[in-house]
Design a protein around this motif. Sequence first.
Motif, PDB file in Angstrom:
ATOM      1  N   GLU A  63       0.816  -1.222   0.000  1.00 21.96           N
ATOM      2  CA  GLU A  63       0.000   0.000   0.000  1.00 21.96           C
ATOM      3  C   GLU A  63       0.848   1.270   0.000  1.00 21.96           C
ATOM      4  O   GLU A  63       0.506   2.251  -0.656  1.00 21.96           O
ATOM      5  CB  GLU A  63      -0.960  -0.006   1.190  1.00 21.96           C
ATOM      6  N   GLU A 122       1.106   6.334  -7.107  1.00 24.90           N
ATOM      7  CA  GLU A 122      -0.091   7.091  -7.494  1.00 24.90           C
ATOM      8  C   GLU A 122       0.150   8.590  -7.365  1.00 24.90           C
ATOM      9  O   GLU A 122      -0.291   9.378  -8.204  1.00 24.90           O
ATOM     10  CB  GLU A 122      -1.269   6.670  -6.620  1.00 24.90           C
ATOM     11  N   GLU A 180       2.245   1.620  -3.562  1.00 19.05           N
ATOM     12  CA  GLU A 180       1.208   2.013  -4.514  1.00 19.05           C
ATOM     13  C   GLU A 180       0.786   3.469  -4.306  1.00 19.05           C
ATOM     14  O   GLU A 180       0.550   4.196  -5.270  1.00 19.05           O
ATOM     15  CB  GLU A 180       0.010   1.076  -4.390  1.00 19.05           C
ATOM     16  N   LYS A 202       2.183   3.566 -12.345  1.00 19.00           N
ATOM     17  CA  LYS A 202       1.419   2.375 -11.967  1.00 19.00           C
ATOM     18  C   LYS A 202       2.357   1.183 -11.757  1.00 19.00           C
ATOM     19  O   LYS A 202       3.373   1.053 -12.437  1.00 19.00           O
ATOM     20  CB  LYS A 202       0.384   2.041 -13.046  1.00 19.00           C
ATOM     21  N   PRO A 203       1.998   0.295 -10.815  1.00 16.64           N
ATOM     22  CA  PRO A 203       2.856  -0.864 -10.547  1.00 16.64           C
ATOM     23  C   PRO A 203       2.483  -2.089 -11.373  1.00 16.64           C
ATOM     24  O   PRO A 203       1.335  -2.252 -11.800  1.00 16.64           O
ATOM     25  CB  PRO A 203       2.557  -1.132  -9.067  1.00 16.64           C
TER      26      PRO A 203
END
Length: 276
Positions: free
Chosen positions: A65, A72, A68, A77-78
Amino acid sequence: MRFLVAIAGLGFMTAAASAACEPDKAAEKYPTFAGKPVKIAISPLYAPFAYNEEGSDKLIGSDVEIGEAALECVGLKPEYVKGVFTSLLPTVLNGQTDIMNANLFYNEERAQNVDFVVYMKAGSALVVPKGNEHDIKSMDDLCGLTTSAVIGTFSQKALEEQSKACEAAGKSAINIVVATETDAAVRGILNKRIDFLLDNAGAAVVRVKDDPETLEIAFTQARDVKVGFAAKNDNNEILDAYLNGMQEIYRNGTVAKILEKYGIDPQLAIEPEIVR
């Protein structure tokens, strides 16, 4: 020897260090990743940092999290490339992935090949079978016992150093069985093949919470060790992206909230920086 570098000393990142989230400027700031994902080497076997959501292949956890949220923030983007812990760093070094996200501890040996974006300090805990039959209270009580450690981890190094201390004191060495991932070591406790497991403090809390009738924590200890994500030396674009995003989510409280969500002490969070 590589060395520790604070972000203020890196000219290419100075202006970005104080920037707020600017996802609309991703193509301008990180052209290598314009229109394509950041490939992230990760292990799904290390709760609460990264693991598969129950009943699915979706990755969740504090590291997931935080990473990410950082991406963001900067408009990237992963894309996850899953593997056991020992397989992850080689994929970064050979260019298969862009960064390793696996609660990786900074040390000078690793810094010969990778640069880190660190964001928290580590703690460790000693997990034992319920009842602590060997009455373990400190590292000095481990002499002559059997354990398991994942190759290349802080735990392996710490246990090898403690084993030497045991022998120097005229006691039996620690019998260390190597493993490729921590869950295998945990199974060793459950199957009574090993006497204890030196684990990350956050992961240890989760293990004991999930199996309180079988496991307990003998003791915990804080460590002056920084933890973060690792990219190949001088891969400045990806380091810059992560740093910018992580500094912003640290300052707006997102990092602390995510750590707390997964049962990790938010006081372990530190101002994100580059270390080399």
